[in-house]
Scaffold this motif. Structure first.
Motif, PDB file in Angstrom:
ATOM      1  N   HIS A 246     -22.214  28.158   1.348  1.00 42.71           N
ATOM      2  CA  HIS A 246     -21.055  28.004   0.535  1.00 42.71           C
ATOM      3  C   HIS A 246     -20.318  26.935   0.794  1.00 42.71           C
ATOM      4  N   ALA A 247     -20.582  26.136   1.900  1.00 46.12           N
ATOM      5  CA  ALA A 247     -20.196  24.933   2.369  1.00 46.12           C
ATOM      6  C   ALA A 247     -20.825  23.823   1.882  1.00 46.12           C
ATOM      7  N   LYS A 248     -22.424  24.025   1.648  1.00 43.94           N
ATOM      8  CA  LYS A 248     -23.097  23.065   1.152  1.00 43.94           C
ATOM      9  C   LYS A 248     -22.641  22.771  -0.623  1.00 43.94           C
ATOM     10  N   SER A 249     -22.356  23.875  -1.224  1.00 43.85           N
ATOM     11  CA  SER A 249     -22.206  23.754  -2.470  1.00 43.85           C
ATOM     12  C   SER A 249     -20.801  23.114  -2.894  1.00 43.85           C
ATOM     13  N   LEU A 250     -19.819  23.629  -2.118  1.00 45.86           N
ATOM     14  CA  LEU A 250     -18.456  23.119  -1.989  1.00 45.86           C
ATOM     15  C   LEU A 250     -18.473  21.673  -1.745  1.00 45.86           C
ATOM     16  N   CYS A 251     -19.328  21.320  -0.654  1.00 43.72           N
ATOM     17  CA  CYS A 251     -19.157  19.600  -0.328  1.00 43.72           C
ATOM     18  C   CYS A 251     -19.785  18.926  -1.479  1.00 43.72           C
ATOM     19  N   ALA A 252     -20.845  19.465  -2.033  1.00 45.27           N
ATOM     20  CA  ALA A 252     -21.468  18.768  -3.308  1.00 45.27           C
ATOM     21  C   ALA A 252     -20.491  18.829  -4.279  1.00 45.27           C
ATOM     22  N   ASP A 253     -19.993  19.666  -4.838  1.00 45.08           N
ATOM     23  CA  ASP A 253     -18.843  19.779  -5.911  1.00 45.08           C
ATOM     24  C   ASP A 253     -17.834  18.532  -5.434  1.00 45.08           C
ATOM     25  N   ARG A 254     -17.543  18.480  -4.271  1.00 40.30           N
ATOM     26  CA  ARG A 254     -16.304  17.650  -3.914  1.00 40.30           C
ATOM     27  C   ARG A 254     -16.705  16.246  -3.764  1.00 40.30           C
ATOM     28  N   GLY A 255     -18.099  15.907  -3.825  1.00 35.92           N
ATOM     29  CA  GLY A 255     -18.589  14.665  -3.649  1.00 35.92           C
ATOM     30  C   GLY A 255     -18.342  14.265  -2.192  1.00 35.92           C
ATOM     31  N   VAL A 256     -18.511  15.140  -1.169  1.00 37.61           N
ATOM     32  CA  VAL A 256     -18.387  14.564   0.217  1.00 37.61           C
ATOM     33  C   VAL A 256     -19.581  15.204   0.967  1.00 37.61           C
ATOM     34  N   LYS A 257     -19.906  14.437   2.078  1.00 36.36           N
ATOM     35  CA  LYS A 257     -21.074  14.848   2.740  1.00 36.36           C
ATOM     36  C   LYS A 257     -21.261  15.874   3.894  1.00 36.36           C
ATOM     37  N   LEU A 258     -21.741  17.007   3.786  1.00 34.51           N
ATOM     38  CA  LEU A 258     -22.125  17.781   4.830  1.00 34.51           C
ATOM     39  C   LEU A 258     -23.339  17.228   5.667  1.00 34.51           C
ATOM     40  N   THR A 259     -23.210  16.326   6.445  1.00 32.77           N
ATOM     41  CA  THR A 259     -24.192  15.436   7.300  1.00 32.77           C
ATOM     42  C   THR A 259     -24.769  16.705   8.154  1.00 32.77           C
ATOM     43  N   PRO A 260     -25.984  16.249   8.777  1.00 36.51           N
ATOM     44  CA  PRO A 260     -26.597  17.375   9.972  1.00 36.51           C
ATOM     45  C   PRO A 260     -25.478  17.544  10.829  1.00 36.51           C
ATOM     46  N   VAL A 261     -24.905  16.531  11.629  1.00 44.96           N
ATOM     47  CA  VAL A 261     -23.916  16.975  12.640  1.00 44.96           C
ATOM     48  C   VAL A 261     -22.806  18.000  12.292  1.00 44.96           C
ATOM     49  N   ARG A 262     -22.187  17.778  10.926  1.00 41.77           N
ATOM     50  CA  ARG A 262     -21.189  18.367  10.443  1.00 41.77           C
ATOM     51  C   ARG A 262     -21.775  19.880  10.114  1.00 41.77           C
ATOM     52  N   GLN A 263     -23.031  19.918   9.440  1.00 41.73           N
ATOM     53  CA  GLN A 263     -23.398  21.153   9.133  1.00 41.73           C
ATOM     54  C   GLN A 263     -23.634  22.060  10.522  1.00 41.73           C
ATOM     55  N   ARG A 264     -24.285  21.249  11.438  1.00 45.06           N
ATOM     56  CA  ARG A 264     -24.545  21.958  12.656  1.00 45.06           C
ATOM     57  C   ARG A 264     -23.335  22.423  13.596  1.00 45.06           C
ATOM     58  N   VAL A 265     -22.270  21.626  13.428  1.00 42.71           N
ATOM     59  CA  VAL A 265     -21.056  22.210  14.101  1.00 42.71           C
ATOM     60  C   VAL A 265     -20.432  23.340  13.214  1.00 42.71           C
ATOM     61  N   LEU A 266     -20.634  23.528  11.958  1.00 42.07           N
ATOM     62  CA  LEU A 266     -20.144  24.437  11.267  1.00 42.07           C
ATOM     63  C   LEU A 266     -20.949  25.650  11.609  1.00 42.07           C
ATOM     64  N   GLU A 267     -22.418  25.594  11.721  1.00 45.80           N
ATOM     65  CA  GLU A 267     -22.860  26.883  11.832  1.00 45.80           C
ATOM     66  C   GLU A 267     -22.885  27.389  13.269  1.00 45.80           C
ATOM     67  N   LEU A 268     -22.782  26.313  14.413  1.00 49.13           N
ATOM     68  CA  LEU A 268     -22.352  26.901  15.948  1.00 49.13           C
ATOM     69  C   LEU A 268     -20.853  27.714  15.600  1.00 49.13           C
ATOM     70  N   VAL A 269     -19.953  27.027  14.756  1.00 45.26           N
ATOM     71  CA  VAL A 269     -18.590  27.650  14.963  1.00 45.26           C
ATOM     72  C   VAL A 269     -18.983  29.266  14.454  1.00 45.26           C
TER      73      VAL A 269
END
Lengths: 165, 165
Positions: free
Chosen positions: B21-44
């Motif tokens: 969900h986060a990936k598609s949402l970031c893509a739609d908004r034109g912002v970057k879910l970078t590796p560290v951001r994604q990993r933090v979200l996963e960890l949370v």
DNA sequence: TTGACAGTTGTTATAATATAACATAGCATT
DNA sequence: AATGCTATGTTATATTATAACAACTGTCAA
């Protein structure tokens, strides 16, 4: 009856009354409102805004009180245990409680312009919280309700400054 | 429909779905879910409980990510800015947001036994907050609503253990 | 009187949480 | 290639809070 914290008022009377109230309340409960505890409570009330622990500590230091962090945190713990003040979790600051007789946890309106806080104790909000918790079979122990925004006075000021958007 | 965070469930599906969900949402908004951001979200999301910044930092360090505080705080700031997680102010911890599409600030039930958090978005509570604020001419920008207590599951457990008081 | 205790305060050190400030790198567009 | 923007790296430090133990103070009873 209660004045709004946001409106102009004779704040020195608030302080005097709050301290007098605290004294009799502590006497009734057989707990000690020691000098440092009383002074912290006064400082909290003197501030027109929620005040942080280290700001309190600086004031205590100037007045010759002991000024290591545990001093102020112990006083804050005592006072909040007696319901004489509340901690605002979202800004790590403390405000005097208007109604320390009945144990409760308030709801707070925090103005981001003037940085003042207004305590509410809306039965409407309490009911809404209870209903939501009940729906989930959740038993409430305590809560943190902090509403951030702009108070009536600051809103009026900003509209006065920008009449035509 | 939404499962309760307190009830047993296949949490790995929560994570996968939240990340997707986060990936598609970031893509739609034109912002970057970078590796560290994604990993933090996963960890949370992987954590069954709200998780603190420095605990996240420790996990990142183990995985070879850069591990100075700004790294995790920047990621948390980004994610919370995108509505992908919420900070629980009363415990300085972070939880994934179940419904990041519509900007909102949730209400949280925090169980002090199992330390899990359940996000609500009760219109009943929102209305009560609005009514109270309106009564004071106060304009709401955001709020912190955290209800601490015992969840249904933990209540059931404790009653099972102590049948006769 | 004294000694035992409970509560309070003093003191030192450190933990836990968060941000400032500036340098570097990547990458998209000109 | 040059430019500019975003993201990340790095160092240092600010802010908030607590642990742990020592010393003092008053009370009450033996």
């Amino acid at each position: 009856m209660q004045t709004s914290a946001f409106s102009p008022h004779d704040h020195s009377r608030c302080i005097t009354s709050a301290i007098g109230h605290a004294k009799s309340l502590c006497a009734d409960r057989g707990v000690k409102l020691t000098p440092v505890r009383q002074r912290v409570l006064e400082l909290v009330w003197q501030s027109h805004q929620p005040i942080g622990a280290y700001e309190l500590l600086a004031s205590l230091a100037k007045e010759g009180f002991n000024s290591a962090p545990p001093t102020v945190y112990r006083a804050l713990e005592f006072l909040s245990g007696q319901g004489l003040l509340h901690k605002l979790e979202s800004i790590n600051a403390y405000v005097g409680c208007c109604n320390p007789d009945t144990p409760h946890q308030g709801h707070f309106l925090l103005c981001q312009d003037c940085h003042q806080a207004q305590e509410l104790d809306s039965q409407y909000i309490n009911l809404a919280l209870k209903v939501s918790a009940d729906q989930h079979g959740f038993k409430i122990q305590r809560h943190t309700i902090e509403i951030v925004g702009t108070c009536e006075e600051c809103l009026a000021q900003s509209t006065a400054l920008e009449p035509t958007p």
